[in-house]
Write an enzyme that holds these catalytic residues in place. Structure first.
Site, short mmCIF file in Angstrom:
data_model
loop_
_atom_site.label_atom_id
_atom_site.label_comp_id
_atom_site.label_asym_id
_atom_site.label_seq_id
_atom_site.Cartn_x
_atom_site.Cartn_y
_atom_site.Cartn_z
N SER A 109 0.83 -1.19 0.00
CA SER A 109 0.00 0.00 0.00
C SER A 109 0.87 1.25 0.00
O SER A 109 1.71 1.41 -0.87
CB SER A 109 -0.94 -0.06 1.21
OG SER A 109 -2.02 0.82 1.04
N ASP A 254 -6.07 -3.52 -2.54
CA ASP A 254 -5.05 -3.14 -1.56
C ASP A 254 -4.43 -4.35 -0.86
O ASP A 254 -5.12 -5.20 -0.32
CB ASP A 254 -5.71 -2.23 -0.52
CG ASP A 254 -4.71 -1.47 0.29
OD1 ASP A 254 -3.93 -2.12 1.01
OD2 ASP A 254 -4.68 -0.22 0.22
#
Length: 775
Positions: A109, A254
């Site tokens: 991320s 993600d």
């Protein structure tokens, strides 16, 4: 289970989850990288996506760089954490000051963003400068710069439509996969990636891995190759907030959902010592768990914390754990990223005694860093071909014609970024990306333009409200249905319906005549019913109910993104009846035959339609009624409006004008100019001034006071206005030079601009105004 209710329910839950997750992990979403296979799996064929196990994600096909001579191999592991992730830069600053070598980087991320920038050779000074200019708007604004939109999409802004597009399909209604597509985000990430083009991440200055999540299987995947900016985006894709990365039928989101602190990935890269930076995912307190959003956010926090605990448990005594104390700093606060850099620096200083034994002698470290920042020059070789991914509806020749980049011409990164924004600005694609391919004797620019999965037909809604606090309040409810790419030239059929103070239905079939869509024809039908108030001075003396029906055919040309010109023929009928007022103003029972030649030239290069800070726009409309064609009266009505906007820092000056007049015979009383109201000779009631010609100019100053999460901006402004409305319809109307001023507060909200204002004219006339929508 696949009807409208199901799809709407699922999409709304996804958007609610996205709003929560934006405060847990950052965002992004789409690209075409090569992903690593799971450990203990047979090697995959090139460019085949194989999910990695969430606990031991490794890349068995990529070679591990040789271990440094005479010392352990040190790998930096950077966790996700949204805007909190800028603290990683502070950690890197301390590692450099202590001469601690970094031989490989694994990130998830926001950690993949910082790690990818550093691994690609970017200096901390350059990274900090870029981070200082990053904002929530720059990263996650859905639309590209408005100047790059196709002119037909700009025209949407002139209505009060505000809802997102809803896909209309045979199997139900659908919402987009994400609140934003990520095209603008990728432009920012390309600046951070420092090395454009498709890369083997073991050949970067520092070997690098990034982690994402397979949304279908729920397992982690590891990127070992790809376009670095796209890889960062895929690792940052918040489900529901940013459209997932779609690759070979897989949806990637993600990486924080499955491996937020990828220590296992670092081990697979051959790390002897891991320096892990965990930004933390603090759980909410019981008193905060009072809503669906709070409960959903807590659920996602728990999932992230569980996989982080697994990673922390795998750390060895020789590893170093750094824990920045970020407190209540929000993971969604991308407007204040630099504030977390000193926090990361302080956290690394706390473990300086653990880092000191890893330091290299000054000369050796300087040599290492010099090699890690030495980058080959950018590859600007021309491409032999521009290749598009297979398209189901959109004509690929239209996409190529839209692009500035051409085969056999030098490549410009800036031009490529503009091309992506321009192609995305057509409104036909869910996501647009690119990569370079090398084939025997041929270099190819591959453009991955992903058509909207919820298209090609779209529904939108809107609302307009106004009040003058004197008993007059108006509203309009809008709906727009648009069908696109009805043929290979890009025909579009659009129908707009409005109910309220002005009720209307307009349907137009827009047919381009060439692949580039430079020329078009557009037949149109329109029915309208509206109320016209007649004033004598500041007293309303009558109201007419006006009904009109028109059939028209236009031919025209688009000036690409700049504007369009139209010339047409119109046949229609208009009828007016007296609703209130003296019988002497009764127009009679006969209708009015409308037969006219029409023309319009429009230019629009404003950066925003509500509160622009830069650009210009102008429109010329001509309506020439011809008795020879069957009209009741021969006359020509022309109107020119224009806007020019200039900003100096936070101060914006919006200058506008409007001129309207007859050309030849005077205008009939049923087709006069109507003027007056907020920022349109403020102080007068809306539509109070009516006459045969108009001259008007204004300068508006406004300043953005502050931003909030759900508001684009809160503005305060003032205006100075001067105008003249000649040949008034009734006696007692103001004549001569009219001077006005106004002050207002404005909110650029998700449902449109909201104004509260006060206007006053030089003759003592004044009015308060409330507007939702375009004034």
């Amino acid at each position: 289970m696949h009807g409208p209710a199901y799809r709407f329910g699922f999409s709304l839950v996804a958007l609610l989850a996205a709003a929560c997750l934006a405060f847990v992990t950052p965002a992004a979403g789409q690209g075409t990288p090569e992903l690593a296979p799971a450990p203990h799996q047979p090697p995959a064929a090139p460019a085949v996506l194989i999910p990695a196990d969430s606990s031991t994600a490794t890349d068995t096909t990529a070679s591990v760089a040789p271990r440094p001579l005479g010392r352990p191999r040190i790998c930096l592991v950077l966790s996700g954490g949204g805007a909190r992730g800028a603290a990683h830069i502070g950690v890197l600053r301390v590692l450099e000051s202590m001469r601690v070598p970094v031989d490989c980087i694994a990130g998830t991320s926001m950690g993949s963003l910082v790690g990818g920038a550093y691994a690609s050779g970017m200096s901390l000074e350059a990274m900090e400068a870029l981070v200082a200019n990053i904002s929530t708007e720059a990263l996650f604004k859905e639309r590209p710069p408005r100047q790059d939109l196709a002119i037909r999409r700009k025209l949407d802004d002139q209505t009060n439509l505000f809802t997102p597009e809803i896909g209309v399909r045979s199997d139900g209604l659908m919402l987009p996969k994400g609140a934003v597509s990520g095209v603008q985000l990728e432009t920012v990430l390309r600046k951070l990636s420092n090395v454009p083009g498709y890369r083997d991440f073991d050949e970067l200055p520092i070997p690098y891995r990034a982690v994402a999540t397979d949304l279908v299987t729920g397992t982690a995947v590891v990127f070992s190759k790809g376009e670095l900016a796209n890889v960062m985006r895929a690792s940052m894709s918040v489900p529901g907030a940013v459209a997932p990365t779609e690759y070979q039928g897989k949806l990637l989101v993600d990486g924080g959902l499955t491996d937020n602190l990828p220590v296992d990935v670092a081990r697979a890269m051959g790390a002897d010592i891991v320096i892990a930076v965990n930004l933390g995912t603090p759980l909410m307190k019981r008193e905060s768990l009072t809503s669906l959003l709070g409960v959903t956010s807590q659920m996602l926090n728990i999932l992230t914390e569980q996989n982080v605990r697994t990673s922390l448990a795998s750390l060895r005594p020789t590893d170093v754990l750094i824990l920045p104390e970020l407190g209540d700093f929000s993971a969604g606060d991308f407007d204040h990223l630099p504030k977390t850099i000193p926090i990361g620096e302080a956290a690394a200083q706390k473990v300086a005694d653990r880092l000191a034994p890893l330091a290299l002698p000054p000369a050796e470290y300087a040599q290492l860093r010099a090699s890690q920042q030495a980058l080959p020059p950018p590859d600007l070789r021309p491409v032999d071909e521009i290749r598009l991914a297979p398209l189901e509806r959109v004509n690929p020749d239209y996409v190529r014609a839209t692009m500035e980049t051409k085969p056999n011409a030098p490549i410009s990164q800036e031009a490529l970024d503009r091309d992506l924004r321009r192609v995305f600005g057509t409104g036909d694609f869910e996501h647009v990306n690119y990569r370079f391919l090398e084939e025997p004797g041929k270099r190819i620019l591959s453009v991955d333009a992903i058509e909207k999965s919820y298209g090609p037909n779209y529904l939108r809604f809107g609302l307009g409200l106004s009040s003058d606090f004197r008993g007059d309040a108006y509203f309009n409810v809008l709906a727009s249905y648009r069908r696109t790419w009805l043929n290979q030239l890009g025909a579009e059929w659009r129908t707009d319906v409005q109910v309220g103070q002005t009720s209307s239905i307009v349907t137009e079939f827009y047919q381009p005549l060439d692949t580039r869509q430079l020329f078009f024809i557009a037949p149109r039908l329109e029915a309208q019913r509206r109320t016209i108030n007649i004033f004598s001075g500041d007293t309303r003396i009558a109201a007419y109910d006006v009904r009109r029906f028109d059939a028209a055919l236009d031919i025209g040309s688009q000036f690409t993104k700049y504007g369009e010109a139209r010339l047409g023929m119109l046949i229609g009928h208009e009828n007016a009846t007296l609703s209130t007022g003296p019988s002497t103003l009764d127009p009679g029972s006969g209708g009015i035959a409308r037969r006219a030649v029409t023309g319009r030239v429009l230019v629009d290069q404003l950066d925003s339609i509500n509160f622009p800070r830069d650009g210009y726009g102008a429109t010329l409309n001509v309506y020439s009624s011809q008795a020879g064609l069957g009209a009741d009266t021969t006359y020509t009505k022309a109107e020119l409006t224009g806007t020019y906007v200039l900003s100096l820092g936070p101060h914006t000056f919006n200058m506008g004008f409007r001129f309207g007049s007859n050309v030849g015979p005077p205008l009939p009383r049923y087709d006069l100019f109507q003027w007056g109201g907020f920022l349109q000779q403020s102080g007068f009631s809306t539509g109070q001034l009516m006459g045969g010609n108009i001259e008007f100019g204004r300068i508006v100053y406004y300043n953005k006071l502050f931003r909030q999460t759900l508001l684009e901006g809160v503005y305060a402004g003032v205006s100075l206005e001067a105008g003249r409305v000649g040949a008034p319809l009734v006696a007692g109307s103001p004549t001569g030079l009219l001077k006005s001023a106004a002050m207002f507060l404005g909110l650029d909200s998700p449902v449109g601009p909201l104004y509260v204002g006060y206007g006053r004219a030089s003759g003592g006339q004044y009015s308060w105004y409330l507007f939702l929508g375009k004034p």
